[in-house]
Design an enzyme around this catalytic site. Sequence first.
Site, PDB file in Angstrom:
ATOM      1  CB  SER A  47      -0.801   0.118   1.257  1.00  0.00           C
ATOM      2  OG  SER A  47      -1.623  -1.272   1.520  1.00  0.00           O
ATOM      3  CE1 TYR A 136      -1.108  -5.618   3.718  1.00  0.00           C
ATOM      4  CE2 TYR A 136      -0.769  -5.025   1.661  1.00  0.00           C
ATOM      5  CZ  TYR A 136      -0.980  -4.826   2.718  1.00  0.00           C
ATOM      6  OH  TYR A 136      -0.917  -3.267   2.910  1.00  0.00           O
ATOM      7  CE  LYS A 164       1.987  -5.649   5.109  1.00  0.00           C
ATOM      8  NZ  LYS A 164       1.307  -4.881   6.170  1.00  0.00           N
ATOM      9  CG  ASP A 190       4.459   1.507  11.382  1.00  0.00           C
ATOM     10  OD1 ASP A 190       3.911   0.128  10.828  1.00  0.00           O
ATOM     11  OD2 ASP A 190       4.887   2.252  10.394  1.00  0.00           O
TER      12      ASP A 190
HETATM   13  C1  HMN Z   1       2.270  -1.616   2.917  1.00  0.00           C
HETATM   14  O1  HMN Z   1       1.734  -2.409   2.327  1.00  0.00           O
HETATM   15  O2  HMN Z   1       2.652  -0.777   2.465  1.00  0.00           O
HETATM   16  C2  HMN Z   1       2.192  -1.601   4.408  1.00  0.00           C
HETATM   17  O3  HMN Z   1       2.686  -2.996   5.017  1.00  0.00           O
HETATM   18  C3  HMN Z   1       0.959  -1.169   5.154  1.00  0.00           C
HETATM   19  C4  HMN Z   1       1.415  -0.981   6.863  1.00  0.00           C
HETATM   20  O4  HMN Z   1       0.833  -1.922   7.364  1.00  0.00           O
HETATM   21  C5  HMN Z   1       1.053   0.310   7.092  1.00  0.00           C
HETATM   22  N1  HMN Z   1      -0.353   0.415   6.889  1.00  0.00           N
HETATM   23  C6  HMN Z   1      -0.955   1.317   5.997  1.00  0.00           C
HETATM   24  O5  HMN Z   1      -0.560   2.300   5.740  1.00  0.00           O
HETATM   25  C7  HMN Z   1      -2.615   1.119   5.666  1.00  0.00           C
HETATM   26  C8  HMN Z   1       1.209   1.017   8.301  1.00  0.00           C
HETATM   27  O6  HMN Z   1       2.749   0.920   8.500  1.00  0.00           O
HETATM   28  C9  HMN Z   1       0.886   2.213   8.606  1.00  0.00           C
HETATM   29  O7  HMN Z   1       0.827   3.207   7.716  1.00  0.00           O
HETATM   30  C10 HMN Z   1       1.209   2.556  10.201  1.00  0.00           C
HETATM   31  O8  HMN Z   1       1.232   1.750  10.948  1.00  0.00           O
HETATM   32  C11 HMN Z   1       0.494   3.783  10.570  1.00  0.00           C
HETATM   33  O9  HMN Z   1      -0.856   3.899  10.655  1.00  0.00           O
END
Ligand code: HMN
Length: 292
Positions: A47, A136, A164, A190
């Site tokens: 994402s 995922y 994940k 995170d």
């Molecule tokens: C990805 O696929 O880019 C990430 O692995 C997604 C990741 O889990 C992030 N989720 C989203 O952006 C929806 C988190 O790192 C998130 O950005 C962070 O915890 C802030 O909320």
Amino acid sequence: HDDLKGLHTALMISVNKDGSLNEEGTRQIVRHNIDRMKVDGLYVGGSTGENFLLDTDMKKRVFEVVKDEAGSEVTLIGQIGGTNVYEAIDLAHFVTDLGYDAISAVTPFYYKYNFEEIRDYYKMIAQAVDNRLLIYSIPDLTGVEISVENFKALFEIDNIVGVKFTAADFFLLERLRKACPDELILSGFDEMLLPAVVNGVDGAIGSTYNVNGVKAREIFDLARQNKIDQALEVQHQTNDLIEAILDNGLYPTIKEILKLMGVDAGYNRRPMASASDSQIAQAKAIYDQYLS
Ligand code: HMN
């Protein structure tokens, strides 16, 4: 699968104003994550990598550029899933041939699939390539929830090695960890890294590790050494930062912070808006307060 454990950055890409890939900027993001954030791996095509906004050729170019820059310095996981399972298989072959250490596939979304259809999607991908596959799961964005029983059924497919897990459902995480002690679970939020580690995840994948990878490592290591009070203190500091980033717009703000760190992170690909002047100013304030 020890190489898939640890901390992985959900990699950003750098995009030019016209929407094309800024390859040099993307290389800088890769180097920054390896050299300065010191993460164990990169999750490419997630994402955070604006993957669901890209056409197939651009996805492939991202996978190529990242592999070319990273070589074998860190673990590379290629997220190849999406709404078109035939594209997913094509990309799975592509990244496997490039030498990616594992693939990952988002649960199929947009149409409301039953579990048989979801399992069919994963079987098609897992059987097509000789590589390890991480599911995922990100229900907030896909609307797709998977139960413990259904996770167990997916883990029975050859080549599927874990998930994940991007959800705030700690009851589900705890049930899953107990039911599947041998599968890899990499957590996705995170801001919840500490409770995820306490619940026994093997690692984590996150967007904010692009700019805060060093502090995330502290949380991860302290938690695994059972120094929970100290880990919580660092999680508190980290969450002040993450809250400020989320309030200002997640992906544009991370890009602006990367620029302040000397990395040409470029624009966001439309229709995702790039940072406005006020967001840029706020990103600078966030950087000054928490990261400089
Ligand atoms: C990805 O696929 O880019 C990430 O692995 C997604 C990741 O889990 C992030 N989720 C989203 O952006 C929806 C988190 O790192 C998130 O950005 C962070 O915890 C802030 O909320």
